[in-house]
Design a protein around this motif. Structure first.
Motif, PDB file in Angstrom:
ATOM      1  N   ALA A 346       3.117   5.987 -18.352  1.00  0.00           N
ATOM      2  CA  ALA A 346       4.134   6.880 -17.779  1.00  0.00           C
ATOM      3  C   ALA A 346       3.555   7.702 -16.636  1.00  0.00           C
ATOM      4  CB  ALA A 346       4.691   7.797 -18.872  1.00  0.00           C
ATOM      5  N   VAL A 347       2.334   8.210 -16.826  1.00  0.00           N
ATOM      6  CA  VAL A 347       1.702   9.011 -15.775  1.00  0.00           C
ATOM      7  C   VAL A 347       1.474   8.167 -14.528  1.00  0.00           C
ATOM      8  CG1 VAL A 347      -0.385  10.293 -15.177  1.00  0.00           C
ATOM      9  CG2 VAL A 347       0.610  10.529 -17.454  1.00  0.00           C
ATOM     10  N   THR A 348       1.075   6.911 -14.721  1.00  0.00           N
ATOM     11  CA  THR A 348       0.815   6.019 -13.585  1.00  0.00           C
ATOM     12  C   THR A 348       2.077   5.780 -12.766  1.00  0.00           C
ATOM     13  OG1 THR A 348      -0.985   4.912 -14.758  1.00  0.00           O
ATOM     14  CG2 THR A 348       0.034   3.722 -12.933  1.00  0.00           C
ATOM     15  N   MET A 349       3.160   5.391 -13.421  1.00  0.00           N
ATOM     16  CA  MET A 349       4.392   5.094 -12.694  1.00  0.00           C
ATOM     17  C   MET A 349       5.002   6.346 -12.086  1.00  0.00           C
ATOM     18  SD  MET A 349       4.433   1.956 -12.711  1.00  0.00           S
ATOM     19  CE  MET A 349       5.915   1.885 -11.709  1.00  0.00           C
ATOM     20  N   GLN A 350       4.865   7.473 -12.764  1.00  0.00           N
ATOM     21  CA  GLN A 350       5.375   8.723 -12.196  1.00  0.00           C
ATOM     22  C   GLN A 350       4.640   9.067 -10.913  1.00  0.00           C
ATOM     23  OE1 GLN A 350       5.152  12.046 -14.880  1.00  0.00           O
ATOM     24  NE2 GLN A 350       5.910  13.502 -13.372  1.00  0.00           N
ATOM     25  N   PHE A 352       3.116   6.924  -8.910  1.00  0.00           N
ATOM     26  CA  PHE A 352       3.448   5.945  -7.868  1.00  0.00           C
ATOM     27  C   PHE A 352       4.827   6.228  -7.265  1.00  0.00           C
ATOM     28  CE2 PHE A 352       4.702   1.521  -6.550  1.00  0.00           C
ATOM     29  CZ  PHE A 352       3.805   1.451  -5.502  1.00  0.00           C
ATOM     30  N   GLU A 353       5.800   6.521  -8.119  1.00  0.00           N
ATOM     31  CA  GLU A 353       7.149   6.822  -7.625  1.00  0.00           C
ATOM     32  C   GLU A 353       7.140   8.089  -6.765  1.00  0.00           C
ATOM     33  OE1 GLU A 353       9.268   6.998 -11.235  1.00  0.00           O
ATOM     34  OE2 GLU A 353       9.215   4.808 -11.575  1.00  0.00           O
ATOM     35  N   GLU A 354       6.336   9.074  -7.154  1.00  0.00           N
ATOM     36  CA  GLU A 354       6.244  10.296  -6.352  1.00  0.00           C
ATOM     37  C   GLU A 354       5.610  10.009  -5.000  1.00  0.00           C
ATOM     38  OE1 GLU A 354       4.317  14.809  -6.625  1.00  0.00           O
ATOM     39  OE2 GLU A 354       4.264  13.465  -8.349  1.00  0.00           O
ATOM     40  N   ASN A 358       7.380  10.729  -1.390  1.00  0.00           N
ATOM     41  CA  ASN A 358       6.750  11.650  -0.439  1.00  0.00           C
ATOM     42  C   ASN A 358       6.003  10.935   0.670  1.00  0.00           C
ATOM     43  OD1 ASN A 358       7.680  13.713  -2.091  1.00  0.00           O
ATOM     44  ND2 ASN A 358       5.774  13.795  -3.277  1.00  0.00           N
ATOM     45  N   GLN A 359       5.929   9.586   0.569  1.00  0.00           N
ATOM     46  CA  GLN A 359       5.161   8.797   1.538  1.00  0.00           C
ATOM     47  C   GLN A 359       3.732   9.340   1.648  1.00  0.00           C
ATOM     48  OE1 GLN A 359       7.348   8.540   5.266  1.00  0.00           O
ATOM     49  NE2 GLN A 359       8.461   6.773   4.499  1.00  0.00           N
ATOM     50  N   GLY A 360       3.195   9.673   0.500  1.00  0.00           N
ATOM     51  CA  GLY A 360       1.839  10.218   0.458  1.00  0.00           C
ATOM     52  C   GLY A 360       0.879   9.286  -0.238  1.00  0.00           C
ATOM     53  N   ILE A 361      -0.317   9.768  -0.484  1.00  0.00           N
ATOM     54  CA  ILE A 361      -1.355   8.969  -1.127  1.00  0.00           C
ATOM     55  C   ILE A 361      -1.079   8.877  -2.626  1.00  0.00           C
ATOM     56  CG2 ILE A 361      -3.807   8.890  -1.698  1.00  0.00           C
ATOM     57  CD1 ILE A 361      -4.361  10.159   1.008  1.00  0.00           C
ATOM     58  N   PHE A 362      -1.230   7.682  -3.155  1.00  0.00           N
ATOM     59  CA  PHE A 362      -1.087   7.448  -4.593  1.00  0.00           C
ATOM     60  C   PHE A 362      -2.472   7.497  -5.218  1.00  0.00           C
ATOM     61  CE2 PHE A 362      -1.252   3.870  -7.792  1.00  0.00           C
ATOM     62  CZ  PHE A 362      -0.767   4.630  -8.855  1.00  0.00           C
ATOM     63  N   GLU A 363      -2.647   8.389  -6.192  1.00  0.00           N
ATOM     64  CA  GLU A 363      -3.954   8.513  -6.842  1.00  0.00           C
ATOM     65  C   GLU A 363      -3.737   8.879  -8.304  1.00  0.00           C
ATOM     66  OE1 GLU A 363      -7.942  11.288  -6.454  1.00  0.00           O
ATOM     67  OE2 GLU A 363      -7.052  10.461  -4.626  1.00  0.00           O
TER      68      GLU A 363
END
Length: 606
Positions: A346-350, A352-354, A358-363
């Motif tokens: 859940a934390v991973t997909m949340q 990635f969707e964020e 936001n068109q920001g970095i996924f980490e």
């Protein structure tokens, strides 16, 4: 049958639908009268016209009454059958002036011929540009004078449109295509090359007369046979075709040619260009991509690429080697569902969707299952690549870095820090207690200082042993050896240690070190080490107990002065018996037989 409908006249037989329409038409309402009164010249001309496959219309009489055949009805389109029996000037009012001239010339016995005559007609209720080949001839009646005008009408709009389009296309594209290195060749229906542009001739590298006027096969005998089949297909289907092929020119030069054949009229317009550099560039690109793939596979971390929505495009070899997967997962969601630890999905997909919003970095940090079924921690980081024109995300470039060992080390480090904080507090409490008791029971400041230093030194030496062991425990032999080392003289054999190698927990190590220091200090002052003949034996063993193994340690002095039980318990005795018992959750007893002090410790090892 209508009373006005005459029997089937012979000249109308085999006239098809047009003949039937003529037979049924009420010609009596027209200037030429009923069919029964038609002159033979009119009948003969109509019969000939009905059997012709060419669009023909007869303009009879001075009014130009229209009688036409089936092919002409197709040309008339929306105005058929209203045109039948009408005055030509009224039937085609938009070209009345043109037809008036035709009637004037024809009825005077003259002929007219037009090639690709452009007129604007309203065949379907809207104006349209129409091109036609028109031939007009007078029809001589029984009086020897022109009775009407016979017109042959062949529409060339399709051809003219194609030719115009070709000319326009050639005009528009010639400069562009020449600038791009494109070539143009025109072929007739027999695949004979009828024209080539300058770029095509330059590409050919030979004079026009060696190419123009020859068929494709004559001009290029060594061309790929599939190319000729491509031209035939374009001609038969009237649909564009393309082909890229390798060609060796007559002068020996090898090229890659990109061909595009377009049906134009009865022939083909073939656009082609030398794309050797492009093909070689594509080969180099493939080599470059292969090198990049090899580089990506050589990186010891997982590298991956997805599109804007998370549909996967690439995983390097490390992913397949680590996970044991044989197929590439379809999406980031599938990766999370099938490979990421359930607690981290859940934390991973949340995250990635964020990142998408936001068109920001996924980490994110999460655990990924290996092919052995074990989970390791990975730091996953991806940056978006955006279209420079629209600023919209096109794809994500990511890397998953194995941080399992680092994370475990950090957790262990934090555990050690917490443990150290705890033990420092305990040590400070011990130092405080030792200092307080020492000062309260000392007879002088000098005695207090010496006793405090000795006890702190013992504590320090025990700490040294534990530090070497990362505070995870210590070897009992090392603890004992360090505790009595200051009281051992070179060349003497007065301290005897006996016991197995036993690891004891940190708290027991500190407690035993303090107790042994106290015992050794008393032995130096009053006991076995206060003369030249005394000795001390320190022996320990591990014995089974109801709650697990227990440590049994005994301190025994001998050969020293005769011992007398003390009149009161000092701090040293209380430190050994009370504090040691509390710290070890066991028992510690000191006895004072005349032969020497004896201390027995019994405590659980766990």
């Amino acid at each position: 049958m209508d009373a006005r409908t005459p029997p089937y006249p012979d000249f109308l037989r085999d006239g098809g639908e047009a003949g039937e329409l003529i037979r049924r038409y009420d010609w009596a309402a027209t200037p030429i009268g009923p069919i029964s009164g038609w002159p033979q010249s009119l009948k003969t001309t109509v019969g000939l016209m009905l059997r012709s496959p060419i669009p023909m219309v007869l303009l009879w009489g001075e009014h130009g009454v229209m009688i036409y055949n089936g092919p002409y009805s197709e040309f008339a389109a929306g105005r058929h059958p209203r045109l039948l029996g009408s005055n030509v000037l009224e039937g085609w009012p938009e070209v009345a002036a043109f037809n008036a001239r035709v009637m004037e010339v024809g009825m005077a016995g003259g002929t007219l011929s037009f090639r690709d005559q452009e007129l604007t007609l309203y065949r379907k209720g809207v104006p349209e540009q129409v091109w036609m080949n028109l031939d007009y001839s007078p029809v001589i009646d029984e009086s020897g004078q022109p009775g009407g005008v016979l017109a042959i009408v062949v529409e060339t709009t399709g051809r003219m449109t194609m030719e115009a389009a070709l000319r326009d296309s050639e005009t528009r594209l010639r400069g562009v295509l020449d600038g791009m290195g494109e070539s143009l060749a025109l072929m007739d229906r027999d695949f004979r090359i009828i024209d080539m542009n300058a770029e095509a001739l330059r590409l050919e590298g030979r004079p026009r007369h060696e190419v123009i006027g020859k068929t494709h096969w004559e001009a290029h005998p060594d061309a790929d046979p599939a190319l000729g089949e491509m031209f035939r297909q374009a001609m038969e289907t009237k649909a564009p075709v393309t082909m890229k092929h390798r060609y060796v020119w007559p002068h020996g030069r090898v090229s890659w040619i990109d061909m595009h054949a377009y049906p134009v009229g009865d022939g083909l317009a073939v656009f082609y260009g030398d794309v050797t550099e492009q093909v070689e560039a594509e080969d180099r690109l493939r080599e470059s991509e292969e090198r990049l793939r090899l580089m990506a596979d050589a990186v010891p971390q997982i590298i991956w690429v997805t599109d804007a929505e998370g549909q996967t495009e690439f995983f390097n070899r490390q992913w397949f080697e680590y996970t044991g997967a044989t197929d590439k997962p379809d999406s980031a969601a599938q990766v999370a569902a099938d490979f990421v630890h359930s607690d981290d999905q859940a934390v991973t997909m949340q995250a990635f969707e964020e990142a998408i919003r936001n068109q920001g970095i996924f980490e994110v940090e999460h655990r990924i299952r290996s092919k052995e079924g074990e989970y390791r921690w990975f730091l996953v980081r991806a940056e978006p690549y955006c279209d420079p024109r629209t600023a919209e995300i096109v794809r994500w470039f990511g890397v998953s870095i194995d941080i399992h060992d680092r994370r475990i080390a950090q957790e262990h480090q934090q555990l050690l820090i917490n443990e150290l904080n705890h033990r420092v507090k305990n040590t400070l409490a011990t130092v405080q207690s030792v200092a307080s008791q020492t000062l309260r029971n000392a007879e002088s400041a000098q005695q207090a200082r010496e006793a405090l230093e000795a006890r702190l030194f013992a504590l320090s030496r025990a700490h040294d042993v534990l530090t070497r062991e990362n505070w995870e425990g210590a070897d009992l032999y090392d603890i004992v050896e360090q505790a009595v080392a200051p009281y051992s003289s070179r060349g003497e054999d007065r301290l005897h240690l006996a016991g197995p190698r036993v690891r004891v927990p940190p708290r027991m190590a500190l407690a035993l070190a303090m107790a042994l220091q106290e015992l050794a200090t008393n032995a130096v002052k009053y006991g076995a080490l206060s003369n030249e003949t005394g000795a001390i034996g320190i022996a320990w063993s591990v014995q089974p107990g109801t709650d697990g193994p227990r440590l049994h340690l005994q301190w025994e002095e001998s050969g020293g002065p005769a011992v007398r039980p003390p009149s009161r318990r000092g701090f040293g005795s209380r430190l050994i018996e009370r504090s040691l018992s509390q710290d070890l959750d066991g028992t510690a007893q000191i006895a004072f037989p005349t032969t020497g002090v004896v201390c027995i410790v019994d405590a659980p090892l766990a």
